[in-house]
Design an enzyme around this catalytic site. Structure first.
Site, PDB file in Angstrom:
ATOM      1  N   ARG A  45      39.595  40.317  38.391  1.00 41.17           N
ATOM      2  CA  ARG A  45      38.573  39.371  37.954  1.00 41.17           C
ATOM      3  C   ARG A  45      37.409  39.464  38.922  1.00 41.17           C
ATOM      4  O   ARG A  45      37.619  39.650  40.132  1.00 41.17           O
ATOM      5  CB  ARG A  45      39.116  37.938  37.967  1.00 41.17           C
ATOM      6  CG  ARG A  45      39.999  37.583  36.780  1.00 41.17           C
ATOM      7  CD  ARG A  45      39.180  37.469  35.490  1.00 41.17           C
ATOM      8  NE  ARG A  45      39.960  37.054  34.354  1.00 41.17           N
ATOM      9  CZ  ARG A  45      40.577  37.879  33.494  1.00 41.17           C
ATOM     10  NH1 ARG A  45      40.500  39.187  33.666  1.00 41.17           N
ATOM     11  NH2 ARG A  45      41.256  37.411  32.469  1.00 41.17           N
ATOM     12  N   GLU A  96      29.609  37.690  35.194  1.00 38.20           N
ATOM     13  CA  GLU A  96      29.849  38.724  34.184  1.00 38.20           C
ATOM     14  C   GLU A  96      29.232  38.281  32.867  1.00 38.20           C
ATOM     15  O   GLU A  96      29.652  37.237  32.350  1.00 38.20           O
ATOM     16  CB  GLU A  96      31.362  38.924  34.042  1.00 38.20           C
ATOM     17  CG  GLU A  96      31.749  40.143  33.249  1.00 38.20           C
ATOM     18  CD  GLU A  96      33.260  40.328  33.261  1.00 38.20           C
ATOM     19  OE1 GLU A  96      33.837  40.554  34.340  1.00 38.20           O
ATOM     20  OE2 GLU A  96      33.855  40.201  32.179  1.00 38.20           O
ATOM     21  N   HIS A 140      34.150  45.129  31.223  1.00 43.13           N
ATOM     22  CA  HIS A 140      35.460  44.473  31.035  1.00 43.13           C
ATOM     23  C   HIS A 140      36.236  45.140  29.882  1.00 43.13           C
ATOM     24  O   HIS A 140      36.539  44.498  28.877  1.00 43.13           O
ATOM     25  CB  HIS A 140      35.259  42.973  30.773  1.00 43.13           C
ATOM     26  CG  HIS A 140      36.467  42.145  31.095  1.00 43.13           C
ATOM     27  ND1 HIS A 140      36.408  40.920  31.692  1.00 43.13           N
ATOM     28  CD2 HIS A 140      37.789  42.371  30.891  1.00 43.13           C
ATOM     29  CE1 HIS A 140      37.621  40.420  31.834  1.00 43.13           C
ATOM     30  NE2 HIS A 140      38.484  41.287  31.348  1.00 43.13           N
TER      31      HIS A 140
HETATM   32  C1  8YV Z   1      40.899  40.737  28.000  1.00 46.01           C
HETATM   33  C2  8YV Z   1      41.802  40.505  30.355  1.00 46.01           C
HETATM   34  O1  8YV Z   1      40.042  41.684  27.473  1.00 46.01           O
HETATM   35  O2  8YV Z   1      43.970  40.034  29.602  1.00 46.01           O
HETATM   36  C3  8YV Z   1      43.089  39.785  30.403  1.00 46.01           C
HETATM   37  O3  8YV Z   1      43.256  38.948  31.314  1.00 46.01           O
HETATM   38  O4  8YV Z   1      41.033  40.431  31.240  1.00 46.01           O
HETATM   39  C4  8YV Z   1      41.463  41.378  29.212  1.00 46.01           C
HETATM   40  O5  8YV Z   1      42.573  42.128  28.855  1.00 46.01           O
HETATM   41  C5  8YV Z   1      40.186  39.428  28.200  1.00 46.01           C
HETATM   42  O6  8YV Z   1      41.108  38.404  28.400  1.00 46.01           O
HETATM   43  C6  8YV Z   1      39.327  39.056  27.005  1.00 46.01           C
HETATM   44  O7  8YV Z   1      40.063  39.072  25.846  1.00 46.01           O
END
Ligand code: 8YV
Length: 323
Positions: free
Chosen positions: A234, A263, A282
């Site tokens: 993150r 972001e 992302h």
């Molecule tokens: C997703 C992510 O794209 O699963 C997660 O925590 O960061 C990613 O796989 C994000 O959650 C948005 O859908």
């Protein structure tokens, strides 16, 4: 207007995945996220994808909510203890996206080490008129040392990929995982030791109070000047301003970032003009097959929670008297 109470009412943050839309059609009444202000009638569930914030104040406004389902694994945007205290189930989609996210981590590691994006820009430009054996020398990946911060499911998949690249793999985690150390030829080390020894540092930790700002001016100083940082966790795990300084001054060599803080970065952010940074928007879990599994898993959690059943993939379970 009187809300339609035939179907459970769910506020979802958009844009929604088309599979999610088709799986939910006819089963729930989907409302825009604005409905969480509570002024358009009661809600039974919330559907998120890594954002927006679901906090205690929102849950207090929406006493009918029984479940919060997240499309994705990271739930740092949801106050899970607050939900649990109110008898609300929270579900996510772990397991289905580990391979895709680890692939992305390796793609960023390779692209950054071998200057692939910079090379692509050069190969397309008018400046590329002849091959030169001295240009764009990168960093060797095979035979180098990889430090993985966070040895969960994704960290483990990264370690498996590193074996194929003949890398020495170090890891740091809240607790050592001796059960995989010999199988994957890993060595557990302290965080500072990992920073000092690694040619590549890959961040695979969830965002928590303990990991926010983990990579800052002082941790960056402990890395090798030749090191590459890869963040597939993150954005706020890294202090953006400190990373910018480190990349500008040569404290570290380069960074590959699938996530940033904020972001997206503002379009005029200086990080975006550095050649020694590769940034992707992302994309960790962004493959067709993984997205399908995330859609199915998050919908299964939502439908189960709305029906008052245990979630197939709960982030936490309710105390016995509430479940
Ligand atoms: C997703 C992510 O794209 O699963 C997660 O925590 O960061 C990613 O796989 C994000 O959650 C948005 O859908």
């Amino acid at each position: 207007m009187e809300p339609n109470r035939n179907r459970p009412r769910v506020a979802a943050d958009g844009p929604l995945d088309s599979t999610v839309m088709s799986l939910l059609a006819d089963r729930v009444e989907l409302l825009p996220w604005d409905a969480t202000d509570g002024t358009t009638g009661p809600l039974d569930g919330l559907y998120t994808y890594g954002h927006p914030t679901v906090d205690a104040a929102m849950l207090d406004r929406l006493p009918g909510v029984r479940v919060v389902s997240n499309y994705g694994v990271g739930v740092d945007h949801i106050d899970v203890p607050a939900a649990t205290a109110r008898g609300i189930l929270v579900g996510n989609t772990p397991g289905v996206l580990d391979g895709a996210t680890a692939d992305m981590g390796f793609a960023l590691l390779l692209a950054t080490a071998r200057r692939l994006v910079e090379g692509d820009r050069y190969a397309r430009s008018a400046a590329f008129t002849r091959y030169d054996p001295g240009y764009m020398l990168g960093r060797e990946v095979h035979g180098s040392t990889l430090g993985i911060v966070g040895m969960g499911r994704i960290g483990e998949k990264i370690a498996r990929r590193a074996l194929g690249f003949d890398m020495t793999v170090l890891y740091h985690n809240r607790r050592p995982r001796p059960e995989i150390e010999s199988a994957l030829d890993l060595r557990y080390v302290g965080f500072e030791e990992l920073l000092g020894m690694s040619d590549f540092v890959v961040l695979c930790v969830p965002l928590t109070d303990q990991t926010r700002g983990l990579i800052n001016a002082s941790s960056l100083k402990q890395m090798k000047p030749s090191a590459v940082l890869v963040n597939i966790a993150r954005g706020p795990v890294v202090v953006t301003g400190d990373l910018l300084d480190a990349l500008r001054t040569g404290t570290i060599a380069a960074a590959g970032l699938d996530v940033t803080d904020p972001e997206p970065l503002p379009r005029d952010h200086p990080l975006l003009s550095l050649e020694n940074v590769v940034i992707s928007p992302h994309l960790g879990s962004a493959t067709d097959r993984t997205r399908l599994r995330m859609a199915e898993g998050s919908v299964a959690n939502l439908i189960a929670g709305l029906a008052g059943h245990p979630l197939p993939s709960p982030v936490s379970t309710l105390p016995p008297e509430r479940s």
